[in-house]
Design a protein around this motif. Structure first.
Motif, PDB file in Angstrom:
ATOM      1  N   THR A  76     -19.792  55.261  69.100  1.00 16.04           N
ATOM      2  CA  THR A  76     -20.420  53.940  69.232  1.00 16.04           C
ATOM      3  C   THR A  76     -21.765  53.968  69.947  1.00 16.04           C
ATOM      4  N   VAL A  77     -22.042  54.995  70.730  1.00 19.00           N
ATOM      5  CA  VAL A  77     -23.279  55.025  71.513  1.00 19.00           C
ATOM      6  C   VAL A  77     -24.142  56.237  71.172  1.00 19.00           C
ATOM      7  N   ILE A  78     -23.705  57.410  71.497  1.00 17.64           N
ATOM      8  CA  ILE A  78     -24.547  58.601  71.371  1.00 17.64           C
ATOM      9  C   ILE A  78     -24.803  58.961  69.916  1.00 17.64           C
ATOM     10  N   GLY A  79     -23.763  58.956  69.108  1.00 22.14           N
ATOM     11  CA  GLY A  79     -23.887  59.355  67.714  1.00 22.14           C
ATOM     12  C   GLY A  79     -24.817  58.461  66.910  1.00 22.14           C
ATOM     13  N   LYS A  80     -24.970  57.206  67.325  1.00 21.89           N
ATOM     14  CA  LYS A  80     -25.841  56.269  66.600  1.00 21.89           C
ATOM     15  C   LYS A  80     -27.297  56.341  67.047  1.00 21.89           C
ATOM     16  N   ALA A  81     -27.541  57.049  68.154  1.00 19.82           N
ATOM     17  CA  ALA A  81     -28.882  57.074  68.731  1.00 19.82           C
ATOM     18  C   ALA A  81     -29.705  58.233  68.177  1.00 19.82           C
ATOM     19  N   ASN A  82     -31.009  58.017  68.137  1.00 16.48           N
ATOM     20  CA  ASN A  82     -31.970  59.082  67.855  1.00 16.48           C
ATOM     21  C   ASN A  82     -32.613  59.384  69.202  1.00 16.48           C
ATOM     22  N   ILE A  83     -31.931  60.212  69.983  1.00 19.63           N
ATOM     23  CA  ILE A  83     -32.218  60.303  71.407  1.00 19.63           C
ATOM     24  C   ILE A  83     -32.910  61.600  71.798  1.00 19.63           C
ATOM     25  N   GLU A  84     -33.812  61.464  72.746  1.00 19.08           N
ATOM     26  CA  GLU A  84     -34.461  62.613  73.376  1.00 19.08           C
ATOM     27  C   GLU A  84     -34.213  62.469  74.872  1.00 19.08           C
ATOM     28  N   ILE A  85     -33.649  63.505  75.484  1.00 16.81           N
ATOM     29  CA  ILE A  85     -33.319  63.445  76.907  1.00 16.81           C
ATOM     30  C   ILE A  85     -34.116  64.510  77.639  1.00 16.81           C
ATOM     31  N   ARG A  86     -34.747  64.071  78.707  1.00 14.09           N
ATOM     32  CA  ARG A  86     -35.536  64.973  79.541  1.00 14.09           C
ATOM     33  C   ARG A  86     -34.919  64.994  80.936  1.00 14.09           C
ATOM     34  N   ALA A  87     -34.551  66.174  81.407  1.00  9.60           N
ATOM     35  CA  ALA A  87     -34.041  66.321  82.772  1.00  9.60           C
ATOM     36  C   ALA A  87     -35.214  66.641  83.683  1.00  9.60           C
ATOM     37  N   ASP A  88     -35.470  65.748  84.646  1.00 10.88           N
ATOM     38  CA  ASP A  88     -36.597  65.935  85.553  1.00 10.88           C
ATOM     39  C   ASP A  88     -36.252  66.810  86.751  1.00 10.88           C
ATOM     40  N   LYS A  89     -35.018  66.712  87.242  1.00 16.41           N
ATOM     41  CA  LYS A  89     -34.621  67.499  88.402  1.00 16.41           C
ATOM     42  C   LYS A  89     -33.110  67.601  88.435  1.00 16.41           C
ATOM     43  N   ARG A  90     -32.625  68.750  88.899  1.00 11.58           N
ATOM     44  CA  ARG A  90     -31.185  68.963  89.061  1.00 11.58           C
ATOM     45  C   ARG A  90     -30.907  69.436  90.478  1.00 11.58           C
ATOM     46  N   TRP A  91     -29.870  68.865  91.092  1.00  8.17           N
ATOM     47  CA  TRP A  91     -29.410  69.307  92.400  1.00  8.17           C
ATOM     48  C   TRP A  91     -27.981  69.779  92.235  1.00  8.17           C
ATOM     49  N   THR A  92     -27.639  70.890  92.866  1.00 10.24           N
ATOM     50  CA  THR A  92     -26.261  71.360  92.828  1.00 10.24           C
ATOM     51  C   THR A  92     -25.605  71.080  94.177  1.00 10.24           C
ATOM     52  N   SER A  93     -24.290  70.926  94.130  1.00 16.89           N
ATOM     53  CA  SER A  93     -23.508  70.702  95.343  1.00 16.89           C
ATOM     54  C   SER A  93     -22.206  71.467  95.170  1.00 16.89           C
ATOM     55  N   GLY A  94     -22.087  72.571  95.855  1.00 15.33           N
ATOM     56  CA  GLY A  94     -20.914  73.408  95.684  1.00 15.33           C
ATOM     57  C   GLY A  94     -20.938  74.097  94.326  1.00 15.33           C
ATOM     58  N   ASP A  95     -19.807  74.652  93.960  1.00 14.38           N
ATOM     59  CA  ASP A  95     -19.721  75.431  92.728  1.00 14.38           C
ATOM     60  C   ASP A  95     -19.581  74.589  91.467  1.00 14.38           C
ATOM     61  N   TYR A  96     -19.115  73.338  91.588  1.00 15.55           N
ATOM     62  CA  TYR A  96     -18.689  72.602  90.393  1.00 15.55           C
ATOM     63  C   TYR A  96     -19.352  71.239  90.209  1.00 15.55           C
ATOM     64  N   HIS A  97     -20.408  70.950  90.945  1.00 15.59           N
ATOM     65  CA  HIS A  97     -21.053  69.641  90.835  1.00 15.59           C
ATOM     66  C   HIS A  97     -22.563  69.790  90.706  1.00 15.59           C
ATOM     67  N   CYS A  98     -23.156  68.885  89.930  1.00 17.03           N
ATOM     68  CA  CYS A  98     -24.606  68.764  89.931  1.00 17.03           C
ATOM     69  C   CYS A  98     -24.973  67.314  89.665  1.00 17.03           C
ATOM     70  N   CYS A  99     -26.138  66.970  90.150  1.00 19.26           N
ATOM     71  CA  CYS A  99     -26.699  65.634  89.989  1.00 19.26           C
ATOM     72  C   CYS A  99     -28.020  65.824  89.252  1.00 19.26           C
ATOM     73  N   VAL A 100     -28.262  65.024  88.241  1.00 21.61           N
ATOM     74  CA  VAL A 100     -29.420  65.229  87.378  1.00 21.61           C
ATOM     75  C   VAL A 100     -30.214  63.935  87.249  1.00 21.61           C
ATOM     76  N   ALA A 101     -31.484  64.002  87.598  1.00 17.83           N
ATOM     77  CA  ALA A 101     -32.395  62.890  87.316  1.00 17.83           C
ATOM     78  C   ALA A 101     -32.915  63.123  85.910  1.00 17.83           C
ATOM     79  N   GLN A 102     -32.608  62.206  85.011  1.00 13.82           N
ATOM     80  CA  GLN A 102     -33.019  62.404  83.625  1.00 13.82           C
ATOM     81  C   GLN A 102     -33.451  61.085  82.990  1.00 13.82           C
ATOM     82  N   VAL A 103     -34.191  61.219  81.911  1.00 16.87           N
ATOM     83  CA  VAL A 103     -34.683  60.066  81.158  1.00 16.87           C
ATOM     84  C   VAL A 103     -34.220  60.213  79.718  1.00 16.87           C
ATOM     85  N   ALA A 104     -33.590  59.166  79.204  1.00 17.14           N
ATOM     86  CA  ALA A 104     -33.165  59.153  77.802  1.00 17.14           C
ATOM     87  C   ALA A 104     -34.081  58.202  77.040  1.00 17.14           C
ATOM     88  N   ARG A 105     -34.713  58.725  76.017  1.00 19.86           N
ATOM     89  CA  ARG A 105     -35.599  57.919  75.167  1.00 19.86           C
ATOM     90  C   ARG A 105     -34.959  57.827  73.796  1.00 19.86           C
TER      91      ARG A 105
END
Length: 151
Positions: free
Chosen positions: A75-104
């Protein structure tokens, strides 16, 4: 004096599992690769996109389990013609990350929407996503879509 003859591999020497999951998620979403994207998630994963209540998730509990996550794709992703840009990634421990990104999302005829978001990924020891929460402003997205419709 201390001797520094350590042979252990540090986290910087190996790919971070959550970062790799985020990179693959972005790649597969942009390629329209539904099967690859779904394979990134555990069977009981939760996707909150956006985090909180929205028309896409009225209860605000996220899309829980593979079937619900697949419906979210359809219903959302499959219908989109999307370009995603990740501006920055932060990791926290072995299994987590936080990503600042822009979806166009290209809506055609020169129209598009842009969505700034902060996405948080949690993976298991195999690198499969157990939880993903994307924080973004749903009302802002609706305003952008209204301007395109009015234009």
């Amino acid at each position: 004096m201390f001797s520094h003859h350590c042979t252990e591999v540090t986290m910087k020497d190996t790919p971070h599992l959550a970062v790799e999951a985020n990179k693959k998620s972005i790649q597969y979403a942009m390629e329209g690769n539904k099967e690859g994207w779904l394979a990134l998630y555990t069977d009981d994963a939760v996707v909150s996109d956006p985090v909180g209540k929205s028309p896409m998730d009225p209860a605000g509990n996220g899309h829980q389990g593979k079937a619900a996550i697949e419906r979210f794709w359809d219903t959302v992703i499959g219908k989109a013609n999307i370009e995603i840009r990740a501006d920055k990634r932060w990791t926290s421990g072995d299994y987590h990350c936080c990503v600042a990104q822009v979806a166009r999302n290209d809506l055609g005829d020169g129209n598009f929407t842009e969505c700034d978001m902060l996405a948080v990924y949690e993976v298991n020891e195999e690198g499969l996503i157990v939880r993903m929460g994307a924080h973004w402003d749903f009302d802002n997205m609706m305003e952008q879509l209204a301007k395109v419709s009015a234009g």
